[in-house]
Enzyme design. Sequence first.
Site, short mmCIF file in Angstrom:
data_model
loop_
_atom_site.label_atom_id
_atom_site.label_comp_id
_atom_site.label_asym_id
_atom_site.label_seq_id
_atom_site.Cartn_x
_atom_site.Cartn_y
_atom_site.Cartn_z
N HIS A 111 2.51 3.91 -7.99
CA HIS A 111 1.74 3.45 -6.85
C HIS A 111 2.35 2.14 -6.36
CE1 HIS A 111 -1.49 6.35 -6.73
NE2 HIS A 111 -1.84 6.12 -7.99
N CYS A 134 4.15 3.89 -2.30
CA CYS A 134 3.68 3.44 -1.00
C CYS A 134 4.07 1.98 -0.79
CB CYS A 134 2.17 3.56 -0.90
SG CYS A 134 1.60 5.22 -0.51
#
Length: 323
Positions: A154, A196
């Site tokens: 992430h 991301c």
Amino acid sequence: MTDECITRNYGVFSSNGAGNRGSIIADNTDAKGCTESVVVGVGGATAASASPFPANKFVARMPVERYASEYNMNHKHRGLALIFNHEHFDIPSLKSRSGTNVDAKELNKALTALGFTVSVHQDCKLRDILKHIEKAALQDHTDNDCLAVAILSHGEHGYLYAKDVQYKLDNIWHYFTATFCPSLAGKPKMFFIQACQGDRLDGGITLEKSVTETDGESSMSYKIPIHADFLFSYSTIPGYFSWRNINNGSWYMQSLIRELNTNGKKYDMLTLLTFVNQRVALDFESNVPATPMMDRQKQIPCLTSMLTRILRFGDKPNGNKAG
């Protein structure tokens, strides 16, 4: 809003070759509840201030002639490749990254085929990541062509996530600068980041063909910057989502692996990464009609290059494989 979506793959990379649609997860997080200012590093130091070890004061060996157009990829070994694969997290706000193990497995195979000595590290806390990185940086890379590091996790703008805390990428790559790792000085150091970089969406634009369109000298020694010869390839541009299919893996990693497998010894690395961008941009689109703002979204990877020569893989001399 849910981050579980459906993807259109146009039948290009589906595991069964039939182009089936499957569930996809937007690989994003808002990092709520994380302490952003304190990141524990090796030996208890904070990541922001940690110094891995004293800067090496010795002159590094010249791996290639001063104005050589290509990196020397004819050392005895291709080099180390470290894959940090994050599926589960201790941070409550971070969901498990289903599909990431497919990425790690296939990337391992692709890098091994190019001659790298690959190690995969699963769900590491930051302390363990730094230990693995420091161990690699302390090794003698004299007989190695290069280094590769992949981080699948992430992320948000400026930060990546270990199992337990967020950190900045420069806490990792500065271990391999010329002062800290002189045996990699003048050699390519590649970082591939699947994460991301924010929560913005790219709706894309449709292109239509227009009827008016037309076709249309070397010295005995030399000094280099300590930050030269790095390459950073990111799955998406700053501020934007990075998409991941829970069955087939992330759009970026699928495309990178396919290019490495198909053209890894044909194109130089910057050309190859351009075609990775093309695959992600053209072959993927989200399909979430129940959530209009998430539907029919696109993605484009980006890269930052401090390379000073052409980087091209190939077989070792006399037909020997690397490594």
